[in-house]
Design a protein around this motif. Structure first.
Motif, PDB file in Angstrom:
ATOM      1  N   SER A  81       0.841  -1.194   0.000  1.00 11.36           N
ATOM      2  CA  SER A  81       0.000   0.000   0.000  1.00 11.36           C
ATOM      3  C   SER A  81       0.877   1.245   0.000  1.00 11.36           C
ATOM      4  CB  SER A  81      -0.902   0.007   1.234  1.00 11.36           C
ATOM      5  OG  SER A  81      -0.109   0.151   2.403  1.00 11.36           O
ATOM      6  N   SER A  82       0.268   2.362  -0.344  1.00 15.44           N
ATOM      7  CA  SER A  82       1.022   3.624  -0.347  1.00 15.44           C
ATOM      8  C   SER A  82       1.490   3.977   1.066  1.00 15.44           C
ATOM      9  CB  SER A  82       0.158   4.746  -0.917  1.00 15.44           C
ATOM     10  OG  SER A  82      -1.033   4.889  -0.158  1.00 15.44           O
ATOM     11  N   ASP A  83       0.691   3.638   2.082  1.00 20.37           N
ATOM     12  CA  ASP A  83       1.082   3.916   3.475  1.00 20.37           C
ATOM     13  C   ASP A  83       2.328   3.125   3.856  1.00 20.37           C
ATOM     14  OD1 ASP A  83      -1.023   5.640   3.803  1.00 20.37           O
ATOM     15  OD2 ASP A  83      -2.351   4.149   4.717  1.00 20.37           O
ATOM     16  N   THR A  84       2.378   1.860   3.414  1.00 16.42           N
ATOM     17  CA  THR A  84       3.546   1.021   3.711  1.00 16.42           C
ATOM     18  C   THR A  84       4.789   1.596   3.059  1.00 16.42           C
ATOM     19  OG1 THR A  84       2.161  -0.960   3.836  1.00 16.42           O
ATOM     20  CG2 THR A  84       4.524  -1.289   3.513  1.00 16.42           C
ATOM     21  N   TYR A  85       4.671   1.990   1.797  1.00 14.22           N
ATOM     22  CA  TYR A  85       5.828   2.515   1.067  1.00 14.22           C
ATOM     23  C   TYR A  85       6.298   3.841   1.671  1.00 14.22           C
ATOM     24  CZ  TYR A  85       8.853   3.806  -2.808  1.00 14.22           C
ATOM     25  OH  TYR A  85       9.944   4.171  -3.561  1.00 14.22           O
ATOM     26  N   THR A  86       5.336   4.684   2.057  1.00 13.48           N
ATOM     27  CA  THR A  86       5.687   5.971   2.675  1.00 13.48           C
ATOM     28  C   THR A  86       6.465   5.745   3.971  1.00 13.48           C
ATOM     29  OG1 THR A  86       3.722   7.033   1.742  1.00 13.48           O
ATOM     30  CG2 THR A  86       4.782   8.131   3.619  1.00 13.48           C
ATOM     31  N   GLY A  87       5.998   4.801   4.788  1.00 11.91           N
ATOM     32  CA  GLY A  87       6.687   4.506   6.050  1.00 11.91           C
ATOM     33  C   GLY A  87       8.094   3.985   5.815  1.00 11.91           C
ATOM     34  N   MET A  88       8.278   3.152   4.804  1.00 13.05           N
ATOM     35  CA  MET A  88       9.603   2.610   4.498  1.00 13.05           C
ATOM     36  C   MET A  88      10.551   3.710   4.044  1.00 13.05           C
ATOM     37  SD  MET A  88       8.227  -0.812   2.558  1.00 13.05           S
ATOM     38  CE  MET A  88       9.749  -1.142   1.702  1.00 13.05           C
ATOM     39  N   ARG A  89      10.065   4.605   3.170  1.00 12.93           N
ATOM     40  CA  ARG A  89      10.923   5.673   2.654  1.00 12.93           C
ATOM     41  C   ARG A  89      11.258   6.706   3.728  1.00 12.93           C
ATOM     42  NH1 ARG A  89      11.395   6.753  -2.805  1.00 12.93           N
ATOM     43  NH2 ARG A  89      12.762   8.422  -1.993  1.00 12.93           N
ATOM     44  N   GLN A  90      10.307   6.973   4.615  1.00 10.57           N
ATOM     45  CA  GLN A  90      10.541   7.992   5.640  1.00 10.57           C
ATOM     46  C   GLN A  90      11.569   7.560   6.675  1.00 10.57           C
ATOM     47  OE1 GLN A  90       6.620   9.003   7.130  1.00 10.57           O
ATOM     48  NE2 GLN A  90       6.301  10.566   5.530  1.00 10.57           N
ATOM     49  N   GLN A  97       7.254  12.347   0.911  1.00 12.21           N
ATOM     50  CA  GLN A  97       5.800  12.293   0.822  1.00 12.21           C
ATOM     51  C   GLN A  97       5.430  11.499  -0.440  1.00 12.21           C
ATOM     52  OE1 GLN A  97       3.525  13.474   3.056  1.00 12.21           O
ATOM     53  NE2 GLN A  97       5.278  14.025   4.355  1.00 12.21           N
ATOM     54  N   TRP A  98       4.529  10.519  -0.269  1.00 11.09           N
ATOM     55  CA  TRP A  98       4.178   9.648  -1.398  1.00 11.09           C
ATOM     56  C   TRP A  98       3.367  10.394  -2.432  1.00 11.09           C
ATOM     57  CZ3 TRP A  98      -0.371   7.549  -3.546  1.00 11.09           C
ATOM     58  CH2 TRP A  98      -0.161   6.491  -4.440  1.00 11.09           C
ATOM     59  N   GLN A  99       3.711  10.192  -3.702  1.00 10.34           N
ATOM     60  CA  GLN A  99       2.953  10.760  -4.798  1.00 10.34           C
ATOM     61  C   GLN A  99       2.911   9.731  -5.926  1.00 10.34           C
ATOM     62  OE1 GLN A  99       4.443  14.440  -6.394  1.00 10.34           O
ATOM     63  NE2 GLN A  99       2.650  14.780  -7.672  1.00 10.34           N
ATOM     64  N   ALA A 100       1.743   9.458  -6.455  1.00 11.21           N
ATOM     65  CA  ALA A 100       1.601   8.446  -7.501  1.00 11.21           C
ATOM     66  C   ALA A 100       2.365   8.850  -8.754  1.00 11.21           C
ATOM     67  CB  ALA A 100       0.126   8.248  -7.840  1.00 11.21           C
ATOM     68  N   GLN A 101       3.066   7.908  -9.330  1.00  7.50           N
ATOM     69  CA  GLN A 101       3.771   8.160 -10.592  1.00  7.50           C
ATOM     70  C   GLN A 101       2.845   7.971 -11.789  1.00  7.50           C
ATOM     71  OE1 GLN A 101       6.998   5.328 -10.159  1.00  7.50           O
ATOM     72  NE2 GLN A 101       8.409   6.964  -9.623  1.00  7.50           N
ATOM     73  N   THR A 102       1.845   7.109 -11.614  1.00 12.53           N
ATOM     74  CA  THR A 102       0.923   6.807 -12.707  1.00 12.53           C
ATOM     75  C   THR A 102      -0.502   6.703 -12.170  1.00 12.53           C
ATOM     76  OG1 THR A 102       2.662   5.497 -13.757  1.00 12.53           O
ATOM     77  CG2 THR A 102       0.432   5.219 -14.605  1.00 12.53           C
TER      78      THR A 102
END
Length: 262
Positions: A81-90, A97-102
């Motif tokens: 999920s976007s929340d999971t990816y945001t937490g990993m990157r942070q 901050q997560w932003q959709a590429q597509t």
């Protein structure tokens, strides 16, 4: 080695992969859950319920399902999920901050419907932009067609040599009244039969070998590609083999039967 696909608001369910033994969808993913490509189960022994650790962020992810043939190029995909990816990157970049590429949709969209920083692209355009895909795919296709032409030429040379060895027989056939059109039909029929046998053997062997190839060697056989290559091989084999008809047409029955033919 993995490529993360972080998704959000997957309302149309058009990004869902083919799942194994579950009806789970990407939109059902909770934080710190991941859907892995099935090769991780087969090669690494990972099972549903296991936890894997992301190498960069050290974040633990719970495996909730496996997807079939989930690959980005030659890299396996992990759906999160976007929340999971945001937490990993942070964890490595606190300001991320997560932003959709597509943005993916089935609706008909034109450039005028979008903001200036967005563009419209179809499925083929997106695939062609995968790093290295276009060049690699072009190279593989060139190798395929070179091999196809080479094998067709070998078959044509084989038939030409047989023709040279049987000029007397063709002279006899002409002497007893067999027309050139009939001889042409016989020759091309034989070429077609041999080509079909070659195609069937090739497809059969490829189909049998595919399940035994390791997951690191992606193997996909599509009906469209198989038909294109098979028909092309048969046609080019017939064209190459048809060159022997030029020699047969020049055969003089009197000279060949008399022993003066070459």
């Amino acid at each position: 080695d993995i490529t993360y696909f972080a998704t959000d608001h997957n309302e149309e369910e058009i990004l869902n992969p083919i799942m194994e033994d579950t009806d789970l969808k990407i939109s059902d993913l909770k934080k710190n859950e991941v859907i892995l490509d099935s090769s991780f189960k087969e090669d690494e022994g990972i099972q549903v319920g296991d936890q894997v650790i992301d190498k960069t962020s050290k974040q633990k992810l719970k495996v909730v399902a496996f997807a079939k043939n989930a690959k980005y190029g030659y890299s396996e995909i992990g759906f999160i999920s976007s929340d999971t990816y945001t937490g990993m990157r942070q964890k490595t970049d606190p300001s991320y901050q997560w932003q959709a590429q597509t943005l993916v949709t089935k609706k008909s969209i034109t450039s005028s419907d979008l903001a200036s920083n967005l563009m419209v692209a179809d499925k083929k355009q997106v695939i062609d932009k995968i790093p290295g895909y276009k060049a690699q795919n072009l190279t593989l296709r060139m190798i395929t067609w070179v091999l196809l032409l080479a094998s067709s030429a070998i078959l044509g040379v084989f038939f030409y040599i047989l023709t040279l060895q049987k000029l007397k027989q063709f002279g006899v056939l002409k002497a007893i009244g067999m027309s050139m059109s009939q001889i042409t039909y016989v020759q091309l029929s034989q070429l077609t039969i041999i080509s079909l046998i070659g195609v069937l053997l090739g497809l059969g062997l490829a189909t049998m070998m595919a399940p035994f190839l390791p997951n690191s060697v992606p193997s996909f056989m599509t009906l469209k590609d198989n038909l294109t290559i098979s028909v092309s091989f048969i046609l080019t084999s017939i064209l190459c083999g048809a060159l022997s008809l030029v020699k047969i047409k020049k055969v003089d029955p009197i000279e060949v039967i008399g022993g003066n033919g070459e």
